[in-house]
Scaffold this active site. Structure first.
Site, PDB file in Angstrom:
ATOM      1  N   TYR A   1      27.044 -76.918 -39.126  1.00 22.54           N
ATOM      2  CA  TYR A   1      28.244 -77.734 -38.929  1.00 22.54           C
ATOM      3  C   TYR A   1      29.446 -76.868 -38.580  1.00 22.54           C
ATOM      4  O   TYR A   1      29.510 -75.683 -38.915  1.00 22.54           O
ATOM      5  CB  TYR A   1      28.555 -78.558 -40.183  1.00 22.54           C
ATOM      6  CG  TYR A   1      28.955 -77.727 -41.376  1.00 22.54           C
ATOM      7  CD1 TYR A   1      30.286 -77.412 -41.633  1.00 22.54           C
ATOM      8  CD2 TYR A   1      27.986 -77.227 -42.249  1.00 22.54           C
ATOM      9  CE1 TYR A   1      30.650 -76.630 -42.716  1.00 22.54           C
ATOM     10  CE2 TYR A   1      28.338 -76.443 -43.333  1.00 22.54           C
ATOM     11  CZ  TYR A   1      29.677 -76.147 -43.558  1.00 22.54           C
ATOM     12  OH  TYR A   1      30.025 -75.359 -44.629  1.00 22.54           O
TER      13      TYR A   1
ATOM     14  N   PHE B   1      38.365 -75.057 -40.480  1.00 22.82           N
ATOM     15  CA  PHE B   1      38.448 -74.720 -41.899  1.00 22.82           C
ATOM     16  C   PHE B   1      37.116 -74.234 -42.467  1.00 22.82           C
ATOM     17  O   PHE B   1      37.081 -73.613 -43.529  1.00 22.82           O
ATOM     18  CB  PHE B   1      38.971 -75.900 -42.732  1.00 22.82           C
ATOM     19  CG  PHE B   1      38.169 -77.170 -42.602  1.00 22.82           C
ATOM     20  CD1 PHE B   1      37.022 -77.366 -43.339  1.00 22.82           C
ATOM     21  CD2 PHE B   1      38.588 -78.173 -41.746  1.00 22.82           C
ATOM     22  CE1 PHE B   1      36.286 -78.532 -43.225  1.00 22.82           C
ATOM     23  CE2 PHE B   1      37.864 -79.353 -41.629  1.00 22.82           C
ATOM     24  CZ  PHE B   1      36.708 -79.528 -42.365  1.00 22.82           C
ATOM     25  N   ASP B   2      36.012 -74.486 -41.754  1.00 19.30           N
ATOM     26  CA  ASP B   2      34.724 -74.015 -42.258  1.00 19.30           C
ATOM     27  C   ASP B   2      33.665 -74.235 -41.177  1.00 19.30           C
ATOM     28  O   ASP B   2      33.764 -75.183 -40.393  1.00 19.30           O
ATOM     29  CB  ASP B   2      34.325 -74.794 -43.523  1.00 19.30           C
ATOM     30  CG  ASP B   2      33.125 -74.191 -44.233  1.00 19.30           C
ATOM     31  OD1 ASP B   2      32.795 -73.018 -43.954  1.00 19.30           O
ATOM     32  OD2 ASP B   2      32.517 -74.885 -45.077  1.00 19.30           O
TER      33      ASP B   2
ATOM     34  N   ILE C   1      30.812 -84.751 -49.352  1.00 17.13           N
ATOM     35  CA  ILE C   1      31.789 -85.826 -49.226  1.00 17.13           C
ATOM     36  C   ILE C   1      31.108 -87.095 -48.692  1.00 17.13           C
ATOM     37  O   ILE C   1      30.073 -87.045 -48.031  1.00 17.13           O
ATOM     38  CB  ILE C   1      32.956 -85.406 -48.309  1.00 17.13           C
ATOM     39  CG1 ILE C   1      32.454 -84.992 -46.920  1.00 17.13           C
ATOM     40  CG2 ILE C   1      33.770 -84.289 -48.960  1.00 17.13           C
ATOM     41  CD1 ILE C   1      33.559 -84.635 -45.946  1.00 17.13           C
TER      42      ILE C   1
ATOM     43  N   TYR D   1      38.308 -85.680 -48.474  1.00 15.73           N
ATOM     44  CA  TYR D   1      38.848 -85.056 -49.684  1.00 15.73           C
ATOM     45  C   TYR D   1      40.056 -85.785 -50.252  1.00 15.73           C
ATOM     46  O   TYR D   1      40.730 -85.276 -51.149  1.00 15.73           O
ATOM     47  CB  TYR D   1      39.178 -83.589 -49.391  1.00 15.73           C
ATOM     48  CG  TYR D   1      37.941 -82.772 -49.128  1.00 15.73           C
ATOM     49  CD1 TYR D   1      37.197 -82.234 -50.171  1.00 15.73           C
ATOM     50  CD2 TYR D   1      37.485 -82.558 -47.827  1.00 15.73           C
ATOM     51  CE1 TYR D   1      36.047 -81.487 -49.941  1.00 15.73           C
ATOM     52  CE2 TYR D   1      36.336 -81.818 -47.573  1.00 15.73           C
ATOM     53  CZ  TYR D   1      35.622 -81.293 -48.634  1.00 15.73           C
ATOM     54  OH  TYR D   1      34.482 -80.573 -48.396  1.00 15.73           O
TER      55      TYR D   1
ATOM     56  N   PHE E   1      33.769 -83.125 -37.863  1.00 17.06           N
ATOM     57  CA  PHE E   1      32.638 -82.215 -38.039  1.00 17.06           C
ATOM     58  C   PHE E   1      31.680 -82.371 -36.873  1.00 17.06           C
ATOM     59  O   PHE E   1      31.176 -83.480 -36.618  1.00 17.06           O
ATOM     60  CB  PHE E   1      31.867 -82.533 -39.325  1.00 17.06           C
ATOM     61  CG  PHE E   1      32.539 -82.120 -40.590  1.00 17.06           C
ATOM     62  CD1 PHE E   1      32.395 -80.833 -41.095  1.00 17.06           C
ATOM     63  CD2 PHE E   1      33.322 -83.021 -41.297  1.00 17.06           C
ATOM     64  CE1 PHE E   1      33.001 -80.453 -42.280  1.00 17.06           C
ATOM     65  CE2 PHE E   1      33.933 -82.657 -42.477  1.00 17.06           C
ATOM     66  CZ  PHE E   1      33.777 -81.364 -42.972  1.00 17.06           C
TER      67      PHE E   1
END
Length: 298
Positions: free
Chosen positions: A217, A227-228, A247, A273, A290
């Site tokens: 992802y 962010f990731d 999530i 979140y 994502f």
């Protein structure tokens, strides 16, 4: 993303008796009921052997945890079996002492209130540990296997990291097209507020609730800030679908994807979140994007 540790249950519970004569039902060394699901002929494993095994934790018909969510097979040096208080016993380890290669065992444990609280399952009375012993190795063979595993992981990680830049550019282009409304005709909207686009449907099956799913992802805020992502780490992410380990937008979105699918999820804050966010990377009330590739449905 939250995820359980492979040996989470290994050090908290109970199992068996060192009797080479196997029967349909037995008591573990510390008094727990157990039963062979499959009893193969062969020598029992012993202290110092390297056991290659997997296990599932169930309550009635519900899967609570599976070691395959984190690794296909656990490779573990069998320690000495000793009589201890139930609260300090290690059930999976004790079960392994009763097994030979190819065996499978189920062990039952009644939980007290403290145990229910500590592992976060207040409504479960009895846990079933299904243990499957796939192989037994000596020290030399184990070390050879570990070296080969490390080599393969390094090679796979290198491939993913080499793809990271191209994946980042692709994700940025998808976000740009989304904002420009170029993708509106392809967007699927759900009642929860999730939106997603399937770029490649894949040819495999969809995951069932509780099934481990392996994905790569790339996560971004709607201003384009990454962010990731799993490509940069060189390691895919595996989680049990529909069990609240990720999530809500992930649980819902990935449930709609086949093995081999490539898709982009647009997740509103209430499915991500929330108002609190996940500081410092994700501010409160953030919509998230994502890009996801579903590698394996187990």
């Amino acid at each position: 993303m939250k995820k359980l540790t492979v040996l989470f249950f290994l050090g908290i519970l109970v199992m068996t008796t060192m009797n080479s004569c196997k029967s349909a039902k037995q008591k573990t060394m510390n008094g727990f009921d157990m039963m062979f699901l499959n009893d193969q002929s062969g020598d029992l494993v012993k202290e110092g052997d390297y056991v290659y095994f997997r296990y599932h934790v169930r309550s009635k018909d519900s899967l609570i945890f599976s070691s395959t969510m984190q690794t296909p097979v656990i490779k573990f040096k069998l320690p000495k079996l000793e009589k201890v208080e139930q609260k300090n016993a290690q059930p999976i380890t004790e079960a392994l002492h009763l097994m030979s290669k190819g065996d499978s065992i189920v062990v039952y444990q009644t939980l007290d209130d403290q145990m229910k609280k500590s592992i976060g399952i207040p409504n479960v009375e009895i846990l079933e540990f299904h243990v499957f012993l796939e192989d037994v190795k000596n020290e030399a063979d184990y070390q050879s296997d570990i070296a080969e595993d490390q080599k393969q992981q390094a090679e796979q990680g290198k491939i993913l990291m080499e793809q990271a830049s191209a994946i980042a550019e692709n994700a940025k282009q998808i976000l740009s097209d989304y904002k420009a409304k170029k993708l509106d005709a392809n967007i699927i909207k759900t009642a929860s507020g999730l939106k997603y686009i399937v770029h490649d449907a894949g040819t495999g099956a969809k995951a069932e609730v509780g099934s481990p799913v392996s994905v790569n992802y790339y996560g971004m805020l709607m201003d384009g800030t990454r962010f990731d992502d799993s490509w940069s780490r060189g390691q895919a992410f595996t989680f049990p679908l529909g069990k609240g380990q990720v999530i809500k937008g992930w649980d819902e979105g990935v449930a709609n994807l086949n093995e081999g699918a490539k898709a982009t999820l647009f997740i509103p804050a209430e499915l991500g979140y929330g108002a609190e966010g996940s500081p410092p990377a994700i501010p409160g009330n953030s919509e998230l994007m994502f890009y996801i590739e579903v590698n394996k449905v187990k």
